[in-house]
Design a protein around this motif. Structure first.
Motif, PDB file in Angstrom:
ATOM      1  N   ALA A   1     120.844   2.749  23.629  1.00  0.00           N
ATOM      2  CA  ALA A   1     120.504   3.604  22.498  1.00  0.00           C
ATOM      3  C   ALA A   1     119.055   4.048  22.663  1.00  0.00           C
ATOM      4  N   ALA A   2     118.670   5.048  21.862  1.00  0.00           N
ATOM      5  CA  ALA A   2     117.302   5.549  21.936  1.00  0.00           C
ATOM      6  C   ALA A   2     116.811   5.902  20.537  1.00  0.00           C
ATOM      7  N   LEU A   3     115.509   5.896  20.390  1.00  0.00           N
ATOM      8  CA  LEU A   3     114.857   6.270  19.146  1.00  0.00           C
ATOM      9  C   LEU A   3     113.694   7.176  19.506  1.00  0.00           C
ATOM     10  N   ALA A   4     113.672   8.350  18.932  1.00  0.00           N
ATOM     11  CA  ALA A   4     112.612   9.317  19.224  1.00  0.00           C
ATOM     12  C   ALA A   4     111.675   9.447  18.032  1.00  0.00           C
ATOM     13  N   LEU A   5     110.396   9.415  18.314  1.00  0.00           N
ATOM     14  CA  LEU A   5     109.384   9.705  17.313  1.00  0.00           C
ATOM     15  C   LEU A   5     109.062  11.184  17.474  1.00  0.00           C
ATOM     16  N   HIS A   6     109.435  11.966  16.510  1.00  0.00           N
ATOM     17  CA  HIS A   6     109.313  13.429  16.456  1.00  0.00           C
ATOM     18  C   HIS A   6     110.613  14.082  16.932  1.00  0.00           C
ATOM     19  N   LEU A   7     111.147  14.941  16.092  1.00  0.00           N
ATOM     20  CA  LEU A   7     112.373  15.653  16.433  1.00  0.00           C
ATOM     21  C   LEU A   7     112.189  16.558  17.634  1.00  0.00           C
ATOM     22  N   TYR A   8     111.138  17.363  17.593  1.00  0.00           N
ATOM     23  CA  TYR A   8     110.987  18.341  18.660  1.00  0.00           C
ATOM     24  C   TYR A   8     110.470  17.696  19.929  1.00  0.00           C
ATOM     25  N   ARG A   9     109.389  16.962  19.844  1.00  0.00           N
ATOM     26  CA  ARG A   9     108.763  16.407  21.045  1.00  0.00           C
ATOM     27  C   ARG A   9     109.665  15.408  21.757  1.00  0.00           C
ATOM     28  N   GLY A  10     110.285  14.509  21.020  1.00  0.00           N
ATOM     29  CA  GLY A  10     111.100  13.464  21.638  1.00  0.00           C
ATOM     30  C   GLY A  10     112.598  13.686  21.511  1.00  0.00           C
TER      31      GLY A  10
ATOM     32  N   ARG B   1     114.499  16.336  21.265  1.00  0.00           N
ATOM     33  CA  ARG B   1     115.141  17.361  22.104  1.00  0.00           C
ATOM     34  C   ARG B   1     115.448  16.839  23.502  1.00  0.00           C
ATOM     35  N   LEU B   2     114.661  15.873  23.986  1.00  0.00           N
ATOM     36  CA  LEU B   2     114.910  15.311  25.314  1.00  0.00           C
ATOM     37  C   LEU B   2     116.149  14.424  25.347  1.00  0.00           C
ATOM     38  N   LEU B   3     116.575  13.940  24.188  1.00  0.00           N
ATOM     39  CA  LEU B   3     117.719  13.025  24.129  1.00  0.00           C
ATOM     40  C   LEU B   3     119.051  13.746  23.939  1.00  0.00           C
ATOM     41  N   GLN B   4     119.002  15.006  23.636  1.00  0.00           N
ATOM     42  CA  GLN B   4     120.238  15.760  23.405  1.00  0.00           C
ATOM     43  C   GLN B   4     121.129  15.783  24.642  1.00  0.00           C
ATOM     44  N   GLY B   5     122.420  15.634  24.401  1.00  0.00           N
ATOM     45  CA  GLY B   5     123.391  15.789  25.474  1.00  0.00           C
ATOM     46  C   GLY B   5     123.595  14.568  26.342  1.00  0.00           C
ATOM     47  N   HIS B   6     122.835  13.513  26.109  1.00  0.00           N
ATOM     48  CA  HIS B   6     123.037  12.284  26.875  1.00  0.00           C
ATOM     49  C   HIS B   6     124.086  11.449  26.151  1.00  0.00           C
ATOM     50  N   ARG B   7     124.682  10.561  26.840  1.00  0.00           N
ATOM     51  CA  ARG B   7     125.801   9.832  26.243  1.00  0.00           C
ATOM     52  C   ARG B   7     125.392   8.511  25.619  1.00  0.00           C
ATOM     53  N   ILE B   8     124.211   8.482  25.037  1.00  0.00           N
ATOM     54  CA  ILE B   8     123.809   7.296  24.298  1.00  0.00           C
ATOM     55  C   ILE B   8     123.495   7.715  22.861  1.00  0.00           C
ATOM     56  N   PRO B   9     123.791   6.853  21.917  1.00  0.00           N
ATOM     57  CA  PRO B   9     123.434   7.181  20.533  1.00  0.00           C
ATOM     58  C   PRO B   9     121.919   7.158  20.366  1.00  0.00           C
ATOM     59  N   PHE B  10     121.426   8.025  19.495  1.00  0.00           N
ATOM     60  CA  PHE B  10     119.990   8.018  19.237  1.00  0.00           C
ATOM     61  C   PHE B  10     119.694   8.355  17.789  1.00  0.00           C
ATOM     62  N   GLY B  11     118.540   7.892  17.351  1.00  0.00           N
ATOM     63  CA  GLY B  11     118.014   8.227  16.044  1.00  0.00           C
ATOM     64  C   GLY B  11     116.663   8.880  16.218  1.00  0.00           C
ATOM     65  N   VAL B  12     116.158   9.464  15.139  1.00  0.00           N
ATOM     66  CA  VAL B  12     114.865  10.141  15.189  1.00  0.00           C
ATOM     67  C   VAL B  12     114.018   9.740  13.987  1.00  0.00           C
ATOM     68  N   ILE B  13     112.722   9.744  14.202  1.00  0.00           N
ATOM     69  CA  ILE B  13     111.756   9.527  13.135  1.00  0.00           C
ATOM     70  C   ILE B  13     110.972  10.824  12.980  1.00  0.00           C
ATOM     71  N   PHE B  14     111.000  11.380  11.781  1.00  0.00           N
ATOM     72  CA  PHE B  14     110.247  12.610  11.543  1.00  0.00           C
ATOM     73  C   PHE B  14     108.759  12.353  11.710  1.00  0.00           C
ATOM     74  N   GLY B  15     108.100  13.264  12.387  1.00  0.00           N
ATOM     75  CA  GLY B  15     106.648  13.253  12.471  1.00  0.00           C
ATOM     76  C   GLY B  15     106.108  14.332  11.550  1.00  0.00           C
ATOM     77  N   GLY B  16     104.860  14.187  11.164  1.00  0.00           N
ATOM     78  CA  GLY B  16     104.244  15.199  10.315  1.00  0.00           C
ATOM     79  C   GLY B  16     104.248  16.568  10.961  1.00  0.00           C
ATOM     80  N   THR B  17     104.082  16.601  12.275  1.00  0.00           N
ATOM     81  CA  THR B  17     104.101  17.872  12.995  1.00  0.00           C
ATOM     82  C   THR B  17     105.461  18.554  12.853  1.00  0.00           C
ATOM     83  N   ASP B  18     106.529  17.763  12.824  1.00  0.00           N
ATOM     84  CA  ASP B  18     107.880  18.327  12.685  1.00  0.00           C
ATOM     85  C   ASP B  18     108.008  19.163  11.417  1.00  0.00           C
TER      86      ASP B  18
END
Length: 120
Positions: free
Chosen positions: A51-60, A62-79
């Motif tokens: 699994a993966a967890l990205a800090l920032h929707l855009y920065r992190g 987007r890199l996880l899209q399309g991979h076959r692992i579940p992931f979550g995201v944490i909104f950043g202020g920049t987002d």
């Protein structure tokens, strides 16, 4: 983005500490260290990520899209304060949210801003 002594680096270290305390193995990487999604695919395979967890929707996220692992995201202020106002980035972040298993906002106002931009 894990530049030393930034809010993002501190947040990532705190999240990592909580996950590791719960028994998970964490590999912490800076999104700027990767130039393509194929490099992320190689990391996922090399580290046997479940699994993966990205800090920032855009920065992190987007890199996880399309991979076959579940992931979550944490909104950043920049987002929600900057990237949401740029049409192309806003679209990408909406797609990230469609694929993410969950999204975290650290404040109620950040959550409300995200909900106004995307269906979360």
């Amino acid at each position: 983005v894990l530049r030393p002594h930034t809010g993002n680096a501190v947040t990532a270290q705190r999240v990592r500490a909580h996950l590791e305390a719960a028994g998970h193995v964490c590999v912490l990487k800076d999104a700027f260290d990767f130039e393509s999604r194929s490099e992320i695919a190689n990391l996922i395979l090399a580290e046997n990520c479940e699994a993966a967890l990205a800090l920032h929707l855009y920065r992190g996220g987007r890199l996880l899209q399309g991979h076959r692992i579940p992931f979550g995201v944490i909104f950043g202020g920049t987002d929600v304060n900057e990237d949401a106002n740029q049409a192309e980035k806003n679209t990408v972040m909406g797609r990230v949210l469609e694929e993410a298993r969950f999204a975290v906002a650290f404040t109620e106002s950040m959550k409300e801003m995200a909900q106004a931009q995307w269906v979360c």
